[in-house]
Design an enzyme around this catalytic site. Structure first.
Site, PDB file in Angstrom:
ATOM      1  N   LYS A 108     -41.961 122.459  47.867  1.00 58.30           N
ATOM      2  CA  LYS A 108     -40.799 122.939  47.117  1.00 58.30           C
ATOM      3  C   LYS A 108     -40.794 124.455  46.981  1.00 58.30           C
ATOM      4  O   LYS A 108     -39.725 125.077  46.882  1.00 58.30           O
ATOM      5  CB  LYS A 108     -40.750 122.264  45.752  1.00 58.30           C
ATOM      6  N   THR A 111     -35.103 108.300  38.171  1.00 60.38           N
ATOM      7  CA  THR A 111     -34.698 107.843  39.494  1.00 60.38           C
ATOM      8  C   THR A 111     -35.752 106.905  40.055  1.00 60.38           C
ATOM      9  O   THR A 111     -36.814 106.701  39.458  1.00 60.38           O
ATOM     10  CB  THR A 111     -34.533 109.032  40.464  1.00 60.38           C
ATOM     11  N   TYR A 139     -46.932 118.699  47.007  1.00 57.06           N
ATOM     12  CA  TYR A 139     -45.501 118.615  46.690  1.00 57.06           C
ATOM     13  C   TYR A 139     -44.982 119.974  46.237  1.00 57.06           C
ATOM     14  O   TYR A 139     -43.918 120.424  46.683  1.00 57.06           O
ATOM     15  CB  TYR A 139     -45.294 117.572  45.601  1.00 57.06           C
TER      16      TYR A 139
END
Length: 249
Positions: free
Chosen positions: A154, A185, A150
């Site tokens: 990014k 979220t 990840y």
């Protein structure tokens, strides 16, 4: 006059989380908003919640054909766009030694490939003086357990933002990266945290944040509004961290 009056904004992953909060705020500020996502039911719910200033296009951001479809629709319906927010993303927490090829490809496909080909397609449809916002992550700067893949996606986003800030300069299109820290979220559930463990997980994460809590999608949306609007008219090529100070520790 509202800050985005008459503007057209395209937001990928705009049916939930930071993307939805941004779409809703942009619409409240006068923009026509086009959101994308993979689930038609979620898109329908988002459009209903945002109101008549919103429309949705279903598709997979890892597929360049989807981005071409979005760009064509924006040209035909609105004559172009003013704001592009590459927000769609996915994260799976896995130690590097256990990452599968499919998991690796999925994260790079959605996070990096999706942003790259999204900007490639929408770029010619963006009006001069517009704004591109790439949603990055605190993970690109701070080492977090199980986040290697990840973080790599990014970090690529950050490289894109810096390169495009120069590439688009002659058209006065500003390109910036918005890097959230842990935020309340739906992605928390997608990380594999069981529902009964999410309270403890959020408390643990909050303990690593100087402000003592997770961020709220609305707070990230307001940061995105700054980058999208005339308030950020002299800002390009930056990484705006909205992480409660977590990168400091």
């Amino acid at each position: 006059m509202t800050s985005l009056n008459g503007k057209v904004a395209v937001i990928t992953g705009g049916n939930s989380g930071i993307g939805f909060a941004s779409a809703k705020l942009f619409a409240e500020q006068g923009a026509q908003v086009v959101i994308t996502g993979r689930r038609q039911d979620a898109l329908n719910d988002a459009v209903e919640a945002i109101g008549p200033a919103a429309m949705a296009i279903r598709g997979d951001v890892a597929d360049p054909a989807h981005h071409r479809e979005v760009a064509d629709l924006v040209r035909e319906r609105f004559g172009g766009a003013d704001i592009y927010m590459a927000n769609a993303g996915v994260n799976t927490i896995t130690p590097s030694g256990a990452v599968s090829e499919a998991e690796y490809d999925a994260q790079f496909g959605i996070n990096a490939r999706g942003a790259f080909f999204g900007v490639q397609a929408i770029g010619p449809a963006l009006r001069d003086g517009g704004s591109i916002i790439l949603v990055g992550s605190l993970a690109s700067d701070k080492v977090l357990e199980g986040h290697a893949v990840y973080a790599g996606t990014k970090a690529a986003i950050g490289a894109f933002a810096r390169s495009w800030a120069i590439e688009f300069r002659d058209r006065r299109i500003r390109v910036n990266m918005l890097s959230p820290g842990p935020t309340e979220t739906e992605i928390l559930g997608k990380l594999g945290v069981a529902p009964e463990e999410r309270g403890a997980f959020a408390e643990m994460m909050a303990g690593a944040i100087p402000l003592g809590r997770l961020g709220r999608p609305e707070e990230l949306a307001h940061a995105a509004l700054f980058l999208a609007s005339s308030a950020g008219s002299f800002v390009t090529g930056i990484n705006l961290r909205v992480d409660g100070g977590m990168a400091l520790l």
